[in-house]
Design a protein around this motif. Sequence first.
Motif, PDB file in Angstrom:
ATOM      1  N   GLU A 211       6.732   8.870   0.086  1.00 30.04           N
ATOM      2  CA  GLU A 211       5.546   8.073   0.342  1.00 30.04           C
ATOM      3  C   GLU A 211       5.937   6.913   1.252  1.00 30.04           C
ATOM      4  N   VAL A 212       4.984   6.466   2.059  1.00 29.61           N
ATOM      5  CA  VAL A 212       5.207   5.344   2.954  1.00 29.61           C
ATOM      6  C   VAL A 212       4.646   4.080   2.295  1.00 29.61           C
ATOM      7  N   LEU A 213       5.465   3.043   2.214  1.00 28.52           N
ATOM      8  CA  LEU A 213       5.022   1.772   1.631  1.00 28.52           C
ATOM      9  C   LEU A 213       4.779   0.779   2.769  1.00 28.52           C
ATOM     10  N   VAL A 214       3.676   0.042   2.701  1.00 31.40           N
ATOM     11  CA  VAL A 214       3.363  -0.925   3.756  1.00 31.40           C
ATOM     12  C   VAL A 214       2.971  -2.261   3.140  1.00 31.40           C
ATOM     13  N   THR A 215       3.588  -3.329   3.608  1.00 26.63           N
ATOM     14  CA  THR A 215       3.226  -4.668   3.135  1.00 26.63           C
ATOM     15  C   THR A 215       3.225  -5.627   4.310  1.00 26.63           C
ATOM     16  N   THR A 216       2.432  -6.672   4.221  1.00 29.13           N
ATOM     17  CA  THR A 216       2.330  -7.590   5.350  1.00 29.13           C
ATOM     18  C   THR A 216       2.078  -9.011   4.861  1.00 29.13           C
TER      19      THR A 216
ATOM     20  N   THR B 112       5.138  -7.198   9.128  1.00 25.68           N
ATOM     21  CA  THR B 112       4.766  -6.033   8.338  1.00 25.68           C
ATOM     22  C   THR B 112       6.041  -5.267   8.038  1.00 25.68           C
TER      23      THR B 112
ATOM     24  N   ILE C  53       7.701  -1.756   6.401  1.00 29.14           N
ATOM     25  CA  ILE C  53       7.414  -0.374   6.019  1.00 29.14           C
ATOM     26  C   ILE C  53       8.638   0.172   5.292  1.00 29.14           C
TER      27      ILE C  53
ATOM     28  N   ALA D 201       0.865  -1.178   0.000  1.00 28.52           N
ATOM     29  CA  ALA D 201       0.000   0.000   0.000  1.00 28.52           C
ATOM     30  C   ALA D 201       0.905   1.232   0.000  1.00 28.52           C
TER      31      ALA D 201
ATOM     32  N   LEU E 234       7.095   6.733  13.380  1.00 35.68           N
ATOM     33  CA  LEU E 234       7.951   6.896  12.201  1.00 35.68           C
ATOM     34  C   LEU E 234       7.761   8.291  11.617  1.00 35.68           C
TER      35      LEU E 234
ATOM     36  N   LEU F  48       1.177   5.204   1.209  1.00 36.94           N
ATOM     37  CA  LEU F  48       0.593   6.201   2.103  1.00 36.94           C
ATOM     38  C   LEU F  48       1.409   7.490   2.046  1.00 36.94           C
TER      39      LEU F  48
ATOM     40  N   ASP G 179       8.897  -7.251  -1.075  1.00 39.36           N
ATOM     41  CA  ASP G 179       7.706  -6.521  -1.546  1.00 39.36           C
ATOM     42  C   ASP G 179       7.956  -5.016  -1.629  1.00 39.36           C
ATOM     43  N   VAL G 180       8.773  -4.497  -0.733  1.00 41.68           N
ATOM     44  CA  VAL G 180       9.085  -3.067  -0.783  1.00 41.68           C
ATOM     45  C   VAL G 180       9.986  -2.776  -1.988  1.00 41.68           C
TER      46      VAL G 180
ATOM     47  N   THR H 187       7.692  -4.822  11.681  1.00 43.50           N
ATOM     48  CA  THR H 187       7.141  -5.283  12.953  1.00 43.50           C
ATOM     49  C   THR H 187       6.978  -6.797  12.838  1.00 43.50           C
TER      50      THR H 187
END
Lengths: 357, 357
Positions: free
Chosen positions: B43-48, B139, B141, A35, B37, A37, B78-79, B90
């Motif tokens: 932009e902040v990228l988030v994957t889990t 997760t 980031i 995602a 953070l 953000l 993924d990032v 995390t």
Amino acid sequence: MEIAKLGEFGLIDRLTKDLENKNESTKYGVGDDCAVLHYPDSEVLVTTDLLMEGVHFDLTYIDLKHLGYKSAMVNISDVFAMNGTPRQITVSLALSKRFTVEDMEEFYAGLRLACEKWNVDIVGGDTTSSYTGLAISITCIGEARKEDIVYRNGAKNTDLICVSGDLGAAYMGLQLLEREKSVYYQQVNEAKKKGDKKALEELAHFSPDFAGKEYLLQRQLQTEARGDIINKLREAGVHPTAMMDISDGLSSELMHICKQSGVGCRIFEKEIPIDYQTAVMAEEMNMNVTTCALNGGEDYELLFTVPIGDLDKVKDMEGVRMIGHITDQKYGQILVTRDNQEFELKAQGWNPLNDQK
Amino acid sequence: MEIAKLGEFGLIDRLTKDLENKNESTKYGVGDDCAVLHYPDSEVLVTTDLLMEGVHFDLTYIDLKHLGYKSAMVNISDVFAMNGTPRQITVSLALSKRFTVEDMEEFYAGLRLACEKWNVDIVGGDTTSSYTGLAISITCIGEARKEDIVYRNGAKNTDLICVSGDLGAAYMGLQLLEREKSVYYQQVNEAKKKGDKKALEELAHFSPDFAGKEYLLQRQLQTEARGDIINKLREAGVHPTAMMDISDGLSSELMHICKQSGVGCRIFEKEIPIDYQTAVMAEEMNMNVTTCALNGGEDYELLFTVPIGDLDKVKDMEGVRMIGHITDQKYGQILVTRDNQEFELKAQGWNPLNDQK
């Protein structure tokens, strides 16, 4: 419908197809490796939780819609506990074969309700399989201005200790559900032993009578994050010096704040807010209601400290109760009972790693 | 040491006590309701990801240190697949009672190695119990400048299709491990039947001979995220139009890019990069090596498309292979075989929700 029929991507499509992103900070949600953000003006808050069937929830008590709601709320609660605003969640699920597409739609319905309540976007996750029940991992992302963030380590000598709502009810709700479950299975077993088909049939349609205990069930099954309290404090211009949410029990959380802030505390038994139904149920089960309030988990109320100068602002605030004050570290963590005895607080809060089989 | 001895907070303290945050974006890590953070300029990228014992890993094949490493790497991957830079993870764990404190230290040693390799901070998580094995939720980031982010939906007609590394080896590594496991248990069962104590004792100390197949094992057990390729592309001034990492198999991932970009593709069997050991092992197991490369998962290589104008920049890039090109959607997704036959690509990639018991 069997989930295998849709496959992972089919299921995700179905569950997320009409998601609408409401936050400006959500630039791209479900559908890529990550995602995306956007938080140029504030700090990003991140919290995560892993819930396992049999350990954290029992699907004989809680339906999937409530479970979805609760799973989201407990993470949203962590963002409020930093004095932040929750914005996005990611949702990972591992499912055993007994779950259907409709089950997952129920779960998502609950998730969405919780997210809609606090204007949170569902932006990603992972859906996979499990051999043994349901596992749920949720990550919540929020924001706060740097100067607004409240950590656990800022409590100072003479600060007032406050809690929102009331304590122990979620725990008593769980006791109630467990009692009913054990009574139910006892009756089923007896009927089976006797070969009493009529009794078994009746039991299949049996639902326990929870009259007069609705609040306890609601507190256990329909967790609410106290964003309303965060808003009230903000409106009143109160900036807590330390804050956390009460997930493991008041004692345990107070000890975290004292340890991290390097202080002691003194709380008063008579000030601990307890609902009438909690007290009645504790009586019924021969439990000490204060112990339940101190050590019962899952209330998700806020525990916070404010400078003594804010006394006038918080003393009549609806839904907030002052239960004591912060002291010098050398005085320890003290509970003053109704008859003025003093005890050292002990954390007996729910420790998942001590309870395991 | 039993984990219950330390409790949840004791265990977390022990595992995270000397963590050092290296990224400027990490303002506060482990120890509060949320990590904090700071991403003002990107932009902040988030994957889990959620990994379940028995479904995603088998502890008879993989030790906990490798598992920790792999769990972190697949999220870091993924990032990179968004053309971003990973910054924080995390880590949530649910543990059954058979795991000790030392086991978790091993797992964290692997996690830390992976994080050190890419300069990623461990900033939080959750540690709890499970009745049935190990569940791992991570997760990750990361960050990227808005203009640098590469989605799956940007592939254009005539773009070149590239992959990094080689394909199918991680899958063949798994086949190899499963074969050895089944042979081993067959021998144990036979020895038990015969009451052959000497054979049983020998089997207890048996370790299979993997000579000549080390690369396959390494690819299965020691996953690497291809940040090196991301760096190379950046240095060469190549900006992919679409990108993702190959976790479920080339066919499946190509179809995601084609679907999301609204295009077709044409890839050539003879260009698909396959290592010598992968080919030998496929031969040994009577499998079609191209099928393994197309549908075997867990390679975590990068699949990306670049404008045809970048041909000169990528054609001799070490570790990158052009395997075909993007076409108009109406031509479908085509594999051209060595003997010039054309087939429609099908995703048979690993679908966890079809495999479940």
